[in-house]
Design an enzyme around this catalytic site. Structure first.
Site, mmCIF file in Angstrom:
data_model
loop_
_atom_site.group_PDB
_atom_site.id
_atom_site.type_symbol
_atom_site.label_atom_id
_atom_site.label_comp_id
_atom_site.label_asym_id
_atom_site.label_seq_id
_atom_site.Cartn_x
_atom_site.Cartn_y
_atom_site.Cartn_z
ATOM 1 N N LYS A 165 41.315 22.985 46.028
ATOM 2 C CA LYS A 165 39.929 23.264 45.780
ATOM 3 C C LYS A 165 40.258 22.243 44.599
ATOM 4 O O LYS A 165 40.145 21.772 44.874
ATOM 5 C CB LYS A 165 39.685 24.617 44.893
ATOM 6 C CG LYS A 165 40.575 26.036 46.442
ATOM 7 C CD LYS A 165 40.247 27.236 45.618
ATOM 8 C CE LYS A 165 41.716 27.744 44.910
ATOM 9 N NZ LYS A 165 42.677 29.046 45.604
ATOM 10 N N ASP A 200 45.763 35.497 46.095
ATOM 11 C CA ASP A 200 44.885 36.061 45.987
ATOM 12 C C ASP A 200 44.700 37.188 47.695
ATOM 13 O O ASP A 200 44.090 37.757 47.889
ATOM 14 C CB ASP A 200 43.241 35.606 46.381
ATOM 15 C CG ASP A 200 43.107 34.276 46.393
ATOM 16 O OD1 ASP A 200 44.094 33.492 47.082
ATOM 17 O OD2 ASP A 200 42.203 33.615 46.980
#
Length: 293
Positions: A165, A200
């Site tokens: 990311k 996550d």
């Protein structure tokens, strides 16, 4: 909603349009080929991890979900994008009775600066959060959601494989993340102990089981792309514990890995190349970039 079919009367222009866009068309044959390759990569990943596969298939060491008798007060951190969350969760008989959340923005300088600065920032956020709640002197256990690919060494130990990311902090890849966070917390004289780390997707699966006990799959499609599921330890060559079910983290955002295996090179278009070249982390987690951008 029906979209009218594009018809170009100029045959030459029509041919050029078809040629340019051909790489973006995923027909039945190409989709089937992607499925076959993915299955092969998953099987290789379960046996060898990233040594021979583009799909990591990492063991999380999470072997059970909520029992229904959990109780206490716990801190949680959620780091994976430009927004970072600190939470205080109170449980009684396996149910959440109270939840307090505060968001902090992670600046570009922090996301790309030295790793020590990042973990110091996280510890500062914890301190601010606890100070506002008058909890600085209370001893608390903390669970860390760290949404990046890791080599898990235990429920409370994991090494960062690679940043993804918008993060690219030097000095963290290959390092044990819980230790880095705990050192930063201790430097602020906080009464907080990190007792668990997961990503996550695993957190999503555990949270899903809180709503539905039959939940056995977690899926993330956001700034990152990944999933997790329960796998029998019989199928995990790199498992050293007894026979049981364990949550496996595939890290299939890295499915493709052109610089290493190129298993999906047949799917890569010139647009994918341009997007990848212009990204902060070219050559990494390219499968995620297909849908993300």
């Amino acid at each position: 909603m029906e979209v009218p079919r594009l018809v170009l009367e100029n045959v030459e222009k029509a041919g050029k349009v078809v040629d340019i866009l051909s790489g973006l068309i995923v027909d039945t044959d190409r989709a089937e080929r992607v499925r076959e390759v993915f299955r092969e990569e998953v099987e290789l990943g379960l046996k060898f991890g990233l040594e021979k596969s583009s799909v990591q298939m990492e063991t999380t060491y999470v072997t059970q979900l909520l029992r229904g008798n959990e109780a206490g007060k716990f801190l949680a951190l959620d780091l994976g994008s430009t927004n970072f969350r600190v939470l205080l969760v109170k449980l009684s008989e396996g149910k959440i009775t109270d939840e307090l959340v505060r968001h902090f923005e992670v600046s570009t300088e922090t996301r790309t600066g030295p790793g020590s600065n990042l973990f110091s920032f996280l510890a500062d956020c914890i301190r601010i959060f606890l100070e506002d709640l008058n909890l600085l002197e209370e001893q608390l256990h903390l669970g860390f959601t760290f949404s990046f690919p890791m080599n898990q060494e235990g429920v409370a130990a994991a090494r960062l494989v690679s940043w993804t990311k918008s993060f690219n902090c030097p000095g963290v890849e290959g390092e044990e993340v819980v230790g880095l966070l705990q050192s930063a917390i201790d430097s602020k004289n906080l009464q907080v102990k990190v007792v668990a780390i997961l990503n996550d997707t695993t957190g999503t699966l555990v949270a899903g089981s809180y709503v539905d006990p039959n939940c056995t799959v977690g899926l993330i499609m956001g700034s990152g792309h990944n999933g997790c599921y329960f796998e029998s330890s019989d199928n995990i060559v790199r498992w050293s514990g007894g026979k049981q079910w364990v949550i496996v983290d595939p890290e299939f955002g890295g499915f493709w890995r052109p610089g290493k295996r190129g298993v999906l090179s047949f799917l890569r278009s010139e647009f994918d190349n341009k997007v990848d070249d212009a990204c902060l982390l070219p050559g990494k987690y390219t499968f995620r970039k297909i849908y993300r951008w």
